[in-house]
Design an enzyme around this catalytic site. Sequence first.
Site, PDB file in Angstrom:
ATOM      1  N   CYS A   1       0.880  -1.189   0.000  1.00  0.00           N
ATOM      2  CA  CYS A   1       0.000   0.000   0.000  1.00  0.00           C
ATOM      3  C   CYS A   1       0.909   1.228   0.000  1.00  0.00           C
ATOM      4  CB  CYS A   1      -0.897   0.008   1.230  1.00  0.00           C
ATOM      5  SG  CYS A   1      -1.982  -1.418   1.364  1.00  0.00           S
TER       6      CYS A   1
ATOM      7  N   CYS B   1      -2.081   4.271  10.733  1.00  0.00           N
ATOM      8  CA  CYS B   1      -1.960   5.513  11.501  1.00  0.00           C
ATOM      9  C   CYS B   1      -3.281   5.750  12.220  1.00  0.00           C
ATOM     10  CB  CYS B   1      -1.535   6.690  10.627  1.00  0.00           C
ATOM     11  SG  CYS B   1      -2.602   6.976   9.234  1.00  0.00           S
TER      12      CYS B   1
HETATM   13  C1  LIG Z   1      -1.861   4.704   4.708  1.00  0.00           C
HETATM   14  S1  LIG Z   1      -1.941   4.931   3.016  1.00  0.00           S
HETATM   15  C2  LIG Z   1      -0.319   4.571   2.489  1.00  0.00           C
HETATM   16  C3  LIG Z   1       0.689   5.621   2.794  1.00  0.00           C
HETATM   17  C4  LIG Z   1       2.040   5.329   2.211  1.00  0.00           C
HETATM   18  N1  LIG Z   1       2.521   3.997   2.534  1.00  0.00           N
HETATM   19  C5  LIG Z   1       3.085   6.342   2.661  1.00  0.00           C
HETATM   20  O1  LIG Z   1       3.940   6.020   3.491  1.00  0.00           O
HETATM   21  O2  LIG Z   1       3.032   7.472   2.152  1.00  0.00           O
HETATM   22  C6  LIG Z   1      -2.810   3.518   2.464  1.00  0.00           C
HETATM   23  C7  LIG Z   1      -2.830   3.294   0.974  1.00  0.00           C
HETATM   24  O3  LIG Z   1      -3.567   2.109   0.716  1.00  0.00           O
HETATM   25  C8  LIG Z   1      -4.218   2.270  -0.522  1.00  0.00           C
HETATM   26  N2  LIG Z   1      -5.375   1.346  -0.562  1.00  0.00           N
HETATM   27  C9  LIG Z   1      -6.643   1.608  -0.267  1.00  0.00           C
HETATM   28  N3  LIG Z   1      -7.399   0.507  -0.428  1.00  0.00           N
HETATM   29  C10 LIG Z   1      -6.596  -0.451  -0.843  1.00  0.00           C
HETATM   30  C11 LIG Z   1      -6.793  -1.801  -1.211  1.00  0.00           C
HETATM   31  N4  LIG Z   1      -7.991  -2.364  -1.132  1.00  0.00           N
HETATM   32  N5  LIG Z   1      -5.741  -2.488  -1.631  1.00  0.00           N
HETATM   33  C12 LIG Z   1      -4.515  -1.919  -1.695  1.00  0.00           C
HETATM   34  N6  LIG Z   1      -4.273  -0.634  -1.358  1.00  0.00           N
HETATM   35  C13 LIG Z   1      -5.303   0.077  -0.937  1.00  0.00           C
HETATM   36  C14 LIG Z   1      -4.616   3.709  -0.577  1.00  0.00           C
HETATM   37  O4  LIG Z   1      -4.722   4.162  -1.916  1.00  0.00           O
HETATM   38  C15 LIG Z   1      -3.493   4.383   0.173  1.00  0.00           C
HETATM   39  O5  LIG Z   1      -2.552   4.931  -0.704  1.00  0.00           O
END
Ligand SMILES: C[S@@+](CC[C@H](N)C(=O)[O-])C[C@H]1O[C@@H](n2cnc3c(N)ncnc32)[C@H](O)[C@@H]1O
Length: 435
Positions: A254, A375
Amino acid sequence: MALLANQARSYATAIHQVARDVFKSGNPADRVVNAYFRDIKKLGSRDRRMIAETLFSLFRWWGWLRQLLEDSQSLWDDGGERSEEWARLLYAAHLLDNAELHPVAQEWQQTANLPHISHGMGALTLAEKSRRLRELFRATPFDAAALVPGWLQQCVPLDEQAYLSFLAYLQQRPPLWLRAQVEREALILELRSAGLVPTLTAMLPQALCLEQARVNLFELQSFRDGKFELQDFASQMIGIATQAKPGERWWDACAGAGGKTLQLAAMMQNKGTLIASDIREYKLLELRKRARRAQFSNISPRPWNEAKLPVKHGSVDGVLVDAPCTGTGTWRRNPDCRWTAKAEDVAEMAQLQLDILSRASKAAKPGGVVVYATCSVCEAENEAVVRAFLAQRQEFTLEGWQNPLTGTLTDGMLRVWPMDANCDATFAARFRRNM
Ligand SMILES: C[S@@+](CC[C@H](N)C(=O)[O-])C[C@H]1O[C@@H](n2cnc3c(N)ncnc32)[C@H](O)[C@@H]1O
């Protein structure tokens, strides 16, 4: 004088328009205010700063400020931005966060028919702010608990005392944390020559803290040269939990715009492979840009928008699942989200998190590592997801790592609170797949 009155009116209108949009759409305030600034070109950098700061103060103190409203419905009608009531909220918001009062705030004070005060409450404790506000507005008590939605407390594993201390941190403007991508001491000298005052922490080798950043960091040459990234201390703690090493093969499942991908790439000293995925492909464009700026060649972005994993089962040394979450651990930095989040989001997120973790963990090879992080401060999204995952997948066990906050081994899970290092809140768990 007329100039100041005009300024006060135009700021009040801007903040009203943006706040109304945020409450109505649920979109993040930083995105909405930046779009507003893009549209209204005539605003200079000082105007923008005062508008944005007051907007964030308004959301930070909204739990108390809304108690000052007599008619909360008409406030958001057209014309509400010119009301005495709106001026009262803006003035109180500014007062609560600042020791020195801005001349525009004194205009709001006059519009609101409030007595003149020479100093703001910025330097006072939360209890003192509550008492002073009560005196000023002769209103009902202002309880700390009202500063966040009522459903939060039961989601958080903190006793009464610790919860109050957590709330007190949520009410302070957060500092900025940087992660140096070059030698930290050299970067400090460059930042100092730009008029900044970075401070070090012994806990994280690459972290630097900026209490005040009166310059646009993204315009600094050292930023353009990829010498640092903005990354909160708590977020950097997640990267540390991976213990990623040069030459390994990792999958950041992610990755979003790559905050932690870049940290892992640095820990791997640009050696090995780091596959970075996200369901939202557009985020990977930003990730590519950041990777180029930092000159990391070991990052390979790959979208993940179907059931099939973008990497082979059992093929990587480590998987990082930095899962989508309620973001309740970032409410200090994003105070608007307190008022747009819903209690039911917690359970919905927990379900999604377990699903992503279960699927992504299949990429870890026997003997490999999976790190799960959020978070969020809610137990349901953290420890409960870990318990459910372990019950489902017996080939994984929790594994401790050295906690930079204490120097001791974790029990396989770690909470970071704003009280630990003047930062956001986060959670990380580390699993090892049996051979
Ligand atoms: C907490 S954020 C990630 C932040 C990133 N790792 C950083 O350090 O900047 C979670 C991410 O998961 C993605 N996400 C949301 N639903 C998801 C899914 N079903 N499968 C995979 N990724 C997903 C979102 O687009 C988002 O970018």
